[in-house]
Design a protein around this motif. Structure first.
Motif, PDB file in Angstrom:
ATOM      1  N   CYS A 167      -3.808   5.241  -2.841  1.00  0.00           N
ATOM      2  CA  CYS A 167      -4.404   4.289  -3.888  1.00  0.00           C
ATOM      3  C   CYS A 167      -3.602   2.839  -3.692  1.00  0.00           C
ATOM      4  CB  CYS A 167      -4.421   4.742  -5.226  1.00  0.00           C
ATOM      5  SG  CYS A 167      -5.039   3.703  -6.351  1.00  0.00           S
ATOM      6  N   ARG A 168      -2.239   3.251  -3.612  1.00  0.00           N
ATOM      7  CA  ARG A 168      -1.380   1.863  -3.642  1.00  0.00           C
ATOM      8  C   ARG A 168      -1.497   1.390  -2.157  1.00  0.00           C
ATOM      9  NH1 ARG A 168       3.458   1.602  -1.206  1.00  0.00           N
ATOM     10  NH2 ARG A 168       5.034  -0.197  -1.899  1.00  0.00           N
ATOM     11  N   SER A 169      -1.817   2.116  -1.218  1.00  0.00           N
ATOM     12  CA  SER A 169      -1.858   1.480   0.251  1.00  0.00           C
ATOM     13  C   SER A 169      -3.047   0.821   0.403  1.00  0.00           C
ATOM     14  CB  SER A 169      -1.916   2.471   1.271  1.00  0.00           C
ATOM     15  OG  SER A 169      -0.514   3.486   1.313  1.00  0.00           O
ATOM     16  N   VAL A 170      -4.322   1.437  -0.350  1.00  0.00           N
ATOM     17  CA  VAL A 170      -5.670   0.616  -0.138  1.00  0.00           C
ATOM     18  C   VAL A 170      -5.599  -0.542  -1.095  1.00  0.00           C
ATOM     19  CG1 VAL A 170      -7.802   0.965  -1.055  1.00  0.00           C
ATOM     20  CG2 VAL A 170      -6.932   2.806   0.069  1.00  0.00           C
ATOM     21  N   LEU A 171      -4.912  -0.508  -2.308  1.00  0.00           N
ATOM     22  CA  LEU A 171      -4.692  -2.124  -2.874  1.00  0.00           C
ATOM     23  C   LEU A 171      -4.174  -3.034  -2.322  1.00  0.00           C
ATOM     24  CD1 LEU A 171      -4.270  -0.288  -6.602  1.00  0.00           C
ATOM     25  CD2 LEU A 171      -6.339  -1.376  -5.808  1.00  0.00           C
ATOM     26  N   ILE A 172      -3.005  -2.480  -1.607  1.00  0.00           N
ATOM     27  CA  ILE A 172      -2.252  -3.623  -0.970  1.00  0.00           C
ATOM     28  C   ILE A 172      -2.972  -3.910   0.118  1.00  0.00           C
ATOM     29  CG2 ILE A 172      -0.209  -4.110   0.186  1.00  0.00           C
ATOM     30  CD1 ILE A 172       1.149  -1.832  -1.102  1.00  0.00           C
ATOM     31  N   ALA A 173      -3.572  -3.215   0.879  1.00  0.00           N
ATOM     32  CA  ALA A 173      -4.567  -3.605   2.124  1.00  0.00           C
ATOM     33  C   ALA A 173      -5.648  -4.619   1.772  1.00  0.00           C
ATOM     34  CB  ALA A 173      -5.016  -2.425   2.738  1.00  0.00           C
ATOM     35  N   ASN A 174      -6.190  -4.147   0.498  1.00  0.00           N
ATOM     36  CA  ASN A 174      -7.216  -4.958   0.102  1.00  0.00           C
ATOM     37  C   ASN A 174      -6.587  -6.488  -0.361  1.00  0.00           C
ATOM     38  OD1 ASN A 174      -9.086  -2.956   0.171  1.00  0.00           O
ATOM     39  ND2 ASN A 174      -9.288  -2.668  -1.808  1.00  0.00           N
TER      40      ASN A 174
END
Lengths: 252, 446
Positions: A60-67
């Motif tokens: 979740c964290r990775s996705v949010l940062i990538a977004n």
């Protein structure tokens, strides 16, 4: 800086009422929007590179940062600042420009491997040189993005160096390819000699579609691409042959 | 383990918003807290994979003031750390969630899960033992058959109460990604488990098969932009469940409509306020917890800065929004830098759905009364938790001038975060986990 981002996409340099004491010195102390945005971009990339040696990072964290990174990239593209970045020379930066990467974990295996300089760091620096601001603070921020030694990172192949914007997007997307490559289904493809019953059970239990997309040979050193049945050594040589290699570390 | 037991004292009307400590407990970092259906049992899971269950003391003649105390009932190691050899990764033993099953016989059952494996545990009491076996001695040694000259019937003799926890089912190998939620269905026969990209449906009796009911994994992982953050079954409708996402949306699904619930029946999303848009808008909109009300009419979602109550019949916006710590909005960049912006706070309803509670930083937690719109900020700390002490409401100073007893935003301790709270299903008793301390607060009885 917090105030700036709270105000979102507006290109104000500062909010006179809230931050400035009214002095000229106060005005100069607030970094420009571009610099702040760049700093946020750098910070985000560092966060994506931070690996957790033993435990899988939070998806979740990775996705949010990538977004967030994508958002910044899109805005910079609209601004035209992205174009400016990419027209700079993207020659490989020398290693001595790189800041120590204590924050990035590394394996002894990776240390033995060749050091790959992220191309992003290169145009990052070039972008800074175009800015009139005091870049000392941002220099160190940008340098920390550069990760010469990455642990089990996904190799980001630049197939079309001219399409730099696409490359960035592609590399960002390949963050998730790395995550995908970590799934048992893809691993099943990778190891032909490994007993597959474990993965079959997994697939059967959850009805997951097996991932047939392998993408490029990546620097997951113990794995090799099944589609071209390349061995580990072939992968490593492919790695070394690439001119522009950007490693975004997502998972250990 | 350090437990302080403090007797609650009745008497002295001080109004509804006065709380005092009932029990204080120290252990590993607590990662989940859950009351059972009657509230007599309170389970905590911790980072070390242990589960500790507390039981509420019954009022007895010898200890008339003992009602309200929670004492340790059972402790067991639920999950052990594992190593995934193929990924070269550790699988943490941290207990992500515990959910109780409704009690159907003398034993208690709960589900506990780490990132990958769910286990069903049976907690049973034994207070009798059999004596007078024919084939073995009292100390358990087998008797020589030729020494058995007469037959006798073993008798049951009382013994000291022993609480045993035994694993009854292990539900493994069904999740590629990290499990964030489990939820027992109202049919008491099935339950769901949700990870970042998939939700699986299990039958409690069957461990070798689960059904995938939601799959949001894109065919091309490069297109991944959204993950599942929480999921829960409806409290009454066994075919209905919801799941929340990292983009601040909630999808309600009906399992009768199709086997794979990728198509939602209802889609809840509040339109974004364009004036407050920033690079952090999406991150702070990510929902960290979703909980149905006991009535089943509403659901509550927790995002980074607020708690929202939704009417299940209205999808386009929540019916109520409560700001938990709006003063953090100007600090989002710092909170992004130190990763606090990714903290997952939980939220909970009280038994009558009249009040909601959630945690914050500096060991603060907040309750919001829905009818009266009263809200209160309290602190779970050893210093302010003297025996029989009434908790003093706290206030964060948001303007320049700090009043006495107020705390400035900059002096908040962001390492002291209250992520997990639970409310007794029927009474005003709340359990608050502050890192490695469990606080129990009880409303003062007149």
């Amino acid at each position: 800086m917090d105030t700036m981002f709270m105000r979102g996409l507006k290109r104000k340099c500062f909010d006179g009422e809230e931050d400035i004491e009214g002095t000229l010195a106060g005005i100069k102390a607030i970094p420009s929007y571009n610099l702040q945005r760049q700093s946020l971009l750098d910070m985000s990339l560092v966060k994506l590179q931070l690996c957790h040696m033993l435990v899988e990072p939070n998806l979740c964290r990775s996705v949010l940062i990538a977004n967030t990174v994508r958002q910044i990239q899109e805005e910079m593209t609209q601004d035209g600042t992205w174009q400016m970045i990419n027209t700079q020379s993207t020659g490989q930066a020398s290693l001595d420009r790189l800041v120590s990467t204590d924050i990035l974990c590394r394996s002894s295996r990776d240390q033995a491997e060749g050091k790959h300089v992220p191309a992003y760091s290169t145009f990052n620096k070039d972008f800074e040189s175009d800015q009139a601001q005091d870049s000392s603070e941002t220099m160190s921020t940008a340098s920390s993005v550069q990760a010469p030694r990455n642990l089990q990172s996904n190799v980001w192949e630049m197939e079309n160096p001219q399409e730099n914007k696409g490359n960035f997007q592609k590399s960002l997307d390949q963050i998730f390819e790395t995550l995908e490559n970590k799934s048992p289904n893809s691993v099943e493809d990778l190891f032909s000699e490994v007993d597959n019953s474990y993965y079959d059970l997994d697939t059967m239990l959850t009805g997951m579609m097996s991932n047939t997309k392998m993408g490029h040979c990546d620097s997951l050193e113990t794995f090799s691409s099944p589609t071209n049945t390349a061995s580990n050594s072939n992968c490593k040589s492919d790695l070394n042959d690439l001119d522009h290699i950007v490693e975004i570390l997502v998972e250990s | 383990m350090d437990i302080e037991l403090l007797l609650p004292t009745p008497g002295g009307a001080q109004g509804r918003d006065c709380w005092f400590i009932s029990v204080l407990f120290t252990a590993d970092i607590i990662s989940t807290v859950e009351f059972n259906y009657t509230g007599d049992l309170l389970a905590t899971g911790d980072k070390g994979g242990r589960v500790v269950i507390f039981q509420r003391e019954q009022e007895t003649k010898s200890r008339p003031l003992s009602r309200g105390e929670y004492n340790v009932y059972s402790t067991f190691q639920s999950h052990e750390p594992e190593f995934d050899y193929l990924k070269s990764l550790e699988i943490e033993e941290k207990i992500n969630k515990i959910r109780w099953l409704p009690q159907q016989n003398a034993a208690h059952f709960l589900l506990s899960t780490n990132d990958k494996t769910i286990k069903l545990w049976k907690i049973s009491e034994r207070d009798k033992r059999a004596e007078g076996y024919n084939l073995k001695d009292e100390d358990g040694r087998l008797r020589e058959p030729f020494r058995v000259t007469e037959l006798r019937v073993p008798t049951l003799k009382p013994m000291d109460l022993m609480v045993e926890a035994s694993p009854r089912r292990t539900f493994a190998n069904a999740h590629t990604y990290h499990i964030n939620s489990i939820s027992v269905n109202s049919d008491y026969a099935t339950y769901l488990s949700a990870d970042d990209l998939r939700i699986n449906l299990w039958h409690l009796e069957v461990t070798n098969r689960s059904f995938n009911i939601v799959d949001i994994k894109p065919a091309n992982m490069e297109e991944l932009t959204e993950v599942i953050t929480a999921a829960e079954f409806h409290p009454h409708h066994c075919n209905v469940f919801v799941y929340s996402s990292s983009k601040g949306t909630i999808r309600l699904c009906d399992m009768r409509s199709s086997a794979l619930c990728d198509q939602h029946s209802k889609f809840f999303e509040e339109p974004e306020d364009p004036s407050s848009r920033s690079f952090f808008s999406e991150i702070i909109s990510s929902i960290s917890d979703v909980k149905f009300s006991h009535s089943g009419r509403y659901m509550m979602t927790r995002d980074y800065l607020s708690v929202k109550v939704w009417d299940l019949n209205m999808e386009n916006r929540p019916v109520e929004t409560y700001q938990v710590h709006e003063y953090l909005r100007s600090k989002l960049c710092s909170l992004y830098e130190n990763d606090c912006i990714f903290d997952k706070f939980e939220c909970c309803w009280n038994g009558t759905d009249s009040t909601i509670m959630t945690g914050s930083y500096n060991n603060f937690f907040r309750t919001f009364e829905r009818e009266t719109h009263r809200d209160i900020t309290l602190e779970a700390s050893r210093e302010s938790s003297k025996p029989r002490a009434i908790l003093k409401p706290r206030k964060v100073c948001t303007t320049g001038k700090r009043k006495k007893d107020e705390i400035t935003v900059d002096s908040l301790d962001f390492n002291k975060k209250i992520l997990h709270t639970a409310w007794h299903p029927m009474e005003n008793i709340i359990a608050v986990a502050a890192t490695n301390n469990l606080y129990l607060f009880q409303e003062k009885v007149n």
